[in-house]
Motif scaffolding. Structure first.
Motif, mmCIF file in Angstrom:
data_model
loop_
_atom_site.group_PDB
_atom_site.id
_atom_site.type_symbol
_atom_site.label_atom_id
_atom_site.label_comp_id
_atom_site.label_asym_id
_atom_site.label_seq_id
_atom_site.Cartn_x
_atom_site.Cartn_y
_atom_site.Cartn_z
ATOM 1 N N LEU A 5 2.097 -10.882 -30.482
ATOM 2 C CA LEU A 5 3.058 -11.682 -29.296
ATOM 3 C C LEU A 5 2.301 -11.911 -27.761
ATOM 4 N N THR A 6 2.080 -13.294 -27.427
ATOM 5 C CA THR A 6 1.568 -13.229 -25.615
ATOM 6 C C THR A 6 2.752 -13.858 -25.706
ATOM 7 N N LEU A 7 2.987 -13.525 -24.054
ATOM 8 C CA LEU A 7 4.254 -14.596 -23.547
ATOM 9 C C LEU A 7 2.927 -14.842 -21.859
ATOM 10 N N ILE A 8 2.780 -16.068 -22.420
ATOM 11 C CA ILE A 8 2.362 -16.947 -21.163
ATOM 12 C C ILE A 8 2.699 -17.701 -19.804
ATOM 13 N N ARG A 9 2.682 -17.074 -18.457
ATOM 14 C CA ARG A 9 3.521 -17.819 -17.830
ATOM 15 C C ARG A 9 2.325 -18.452 -16.736
ATOM 16 N N TYR A 10 2.617 -20.159 -16.156
ATOM 17 C CA TYR A 10 2.255 -20.939 -16.257
ATOM 18 C C TYR A 10 2.320 -20.827 -14.128
ATOM 19 N N LYS A 11 1.617 -21.736 -13.252
ATOM 20 C CA LYS A 11 2.369 -21.443 -11.967
ATOM 21 C C LYS A 11 2.583 -22.680 -11.773
ATOM 22 N N ARG A 92 -7.053 -19.249 -19.263
ATOM 23 C CA ARG A 92 -8.236 -18.660 -17.827
ATOM 24 C C ARG A 92 -8.105 -20.391 -16.897
ATOM 25 N N LEU A 93 -8.035 -20.968 -17.522
ATOM 26 C CA LEU A 93 -8.325 -22.273 -16.540
ATOM 27 C C LEU A 93 -7.419 -22.538 -15.808
ATOM 28 N N PHE A 94 -6.017 -22.342 -16.560
ATOM 29 C CA PHE A 94 -4.756 -22.759 -15.627
ATOM 30 C C PHE A 94 -4.033 -21.619 -14.784
ATOM 31 N N GLY A 95 -5.382 -19.956 -14.686
ATOM 32 C CA GLY A 95 -4.295 -18.667 -13.960
ATOM 33 C C GLY A 95 -3.346 -17.924 -14.505
ATOM 34 N N CYS A 96 -3.154 -18.525 -15.663
ATOM 35 C CA CYS A 96 -1.854 -17.954 -16.596
ATOM 36 C C CYS A 96 -1.765 -16.351 -16.502
ATOM 37 N N GLN A 97 -0.537 -16.101 -16.298
ATOM 38 C CA GLN A 97 -0.290 -14.782 -16.219
ATOM 39 C C GLN A 97 -0.485 -14.718 -17.693
ATOM 40 N N THR A 98 -0.709 -13.412 -18.524
ATOM 41 C CA THR A 98 -0.530 -12.633 -19.206
ATOM 42 C C THR A 98 0.274 -12.001 -20.026
ATOM 43 N N GLU A 99 1.204 -11.723 -20.933
ATOM 44 C CA GLU A 99 1.458 -10.320 -21.482
ATOM 45 C C GLU A 99 1.240 -10.574 -23.118
ATOM 46 N N THR A 100 1.223 -9.478 -23.368
ATOM 47 C CA THR A 100 -0.007 -9.210 -24.440
ATOM 48 C C THR A 100 1.279 -8.126 -26.018
ATOM 49 N N PHE A 101 1.761 -7.936 -27.014
ATOM 50 C CA PHE A 101 2.222 -7.518 -27.814
ATOM 51 C C PHE A 101 1.741 -7.232 -29.345
ATOM 52 N N LEU A 102 0.728 -5.977 -29.893
ATOM 53 C CA LEU A 102 0.758 -6.100 -30.443
ATOM 54 C C LEU A 102 1.560 -5.712 -32.020
ATOM 55 N N LEU A 103 1.627 -5.861 -32.953
ATOM 56 C CA LEU A 103 2.737 -5.312 -33.607
ATOM 57 C C LEU A 103 2.225 -4.815 -34.520
ATOM 58 N N GLU A 104 3.239 -3.983 -35.715
ATOM 59 C CA GLU A 104 3.015 -3.836 -36.481
ATOM 60 C C GLU A 104 4.754 -3.399 -37.531
ATOM 61 N N PRO A 105 4.749 -4.845 -38.560
ATOM 62 C CA PRO A 105 6.030 -4.371 -39.181
ATOM 63 C C PRO A 105 6.870 -4.315 -39.931
ATOM 64 N N ILE A 106 7.447 -3.130 -39.748
ATOM 65 C CA ILE A 106 8.038 -2.149 -40.262
ATOM 66 C C ILE A 106 8.962 -2.430 -41.424
ATOM 67 N N GLU A 107 9.778 -3.038 -41.420
ATOM 68 C CA GLU A 107 11.503 -3.316 -41.277
ATOM 69 C C GLU A 107 11.922 -4.255 -41.279
ATOM 70 N N GLY A 108 12.802 -5.190 -42.699
ATOM 71 C CA GLY A 108 13.574 -6.114 -42.572
ATOM 72 C C GLY A 108 13.326 -7.441 -43.220
ATOM 73 N N HIS A 109 14.374 -8.104 -42.981
ATOM 74 C CA HIS A 109 14.990 -9.302 -43.773
ATOM 75 C C HIS A 109 14.751 -10.573 -43.481
#
Length: 229
Positions: A5-11, A92-109
């Motif tokens: 999951l990557t969150l992208i913030r544009y100017k 990169r072209l638009f100078g975005c800030q990003t935050e990225t999560f690498l996630l392992e699903p463990i449980e759910g429905h």
């Protein structure tokens, strides 16, 4: 399975290109045979379910086999493995800030567009460490007002909960298809909020009794890595 999951913030001056990306970025993800599931998502303001769009912040989610997401050394190399070259190059072209999560699903429905987006998962697991949680729902049109009248109280309760670290509201439609991604110090902290904080526990009961959702999903993840800009 792993999820990215990557969150992208544009100017602000590049908001038009953020909207354009929602159309253009579908093709490389659709063509990538390694991607099992993907979503391009908007973000709301306030860190949870929201009808107010944050036009500068967007998100992309992909799900792949674990073997496809090994051997990376940093966020940039993970982005290339998960999204290909075009999408990270756009950021990169638009100078975005990003935050990225690498996630392992463990449980759910539950399901997302009728699919088991993160594979077959147990409802419960033995894992008790730090967790991220994805809660998403398709809200019935007839229940929309009932849903939204409870959102603010639950959001305020979550932000004050012990062990809460971070949350963001994401979704495909700001009124009917919504999700919240949150991060907690431990699974126990998250469970204390989910089942013992009065406003949230009350809403959980109402969603079931009054059938607010036509589809929903609840998934817990182990946070493998987290990169901030």
């Amino acid at each position: 399975m792993y999820a990215v999951l990557t969150l992208i913030r544009y100017k602000k001056r590049f908001i038009y290109f953020a909207l354009l990306a929602m159309a253009l970025h579908r093709l490389p993800l659709w063509l990538n045979r390694r991607v099992r599931f993907y979503k391009l998502l908007g973000c709301g303001k306030g860190g949870t379910f929201s009808q107010t769009t944050d036009w500068q912040q967007w998100a992309v989610l992909v799900v792949m086999d674990k073997t496809e997401l090994t051997g990376f050394s940093d966020k940039a190399s993970l982005h290339r493995k998960a999204f290909g070259k075009f999408i990270p190059g756009w950021w990169r072209l638009f100078g975005c800030q990003t935050e990225t999560f690498l996630l392992e699903p463990i449980e759910g429905h539950g399901s997302w567009d009728g699919k088991q987006a993160f594979g077959e998962l147990p409802v419960k697991s033995d894992y008790e460490g730090p967790v991220a949680v994805l809660t998403r729902a398709t809200i019935r049109r007839s229940k929309r007002s009932r849903f939204w009248e409870h959102v603010d109280a639950v959001s305020n309760e979550m932000r004050k909960a012990d062990g809460f670290q971070f949350s963001v509201g994401i979704g495909e439609n700001p009124w009917l298809k919504q999700a919240t991604f949150s991060v907690w110090e431990s699974k126990e902290h998250m469970k204390q909020f989910a089942y013992k904080m009065p406003k949230h526990a009350d809403v959980v009961q109402k969603t079931r009794k009054e059938k607010w959702y036509s589809e929903d999903m609840f998934v817990r993840f182990r946070v493998v890595e987290n990169w901030q800009e």
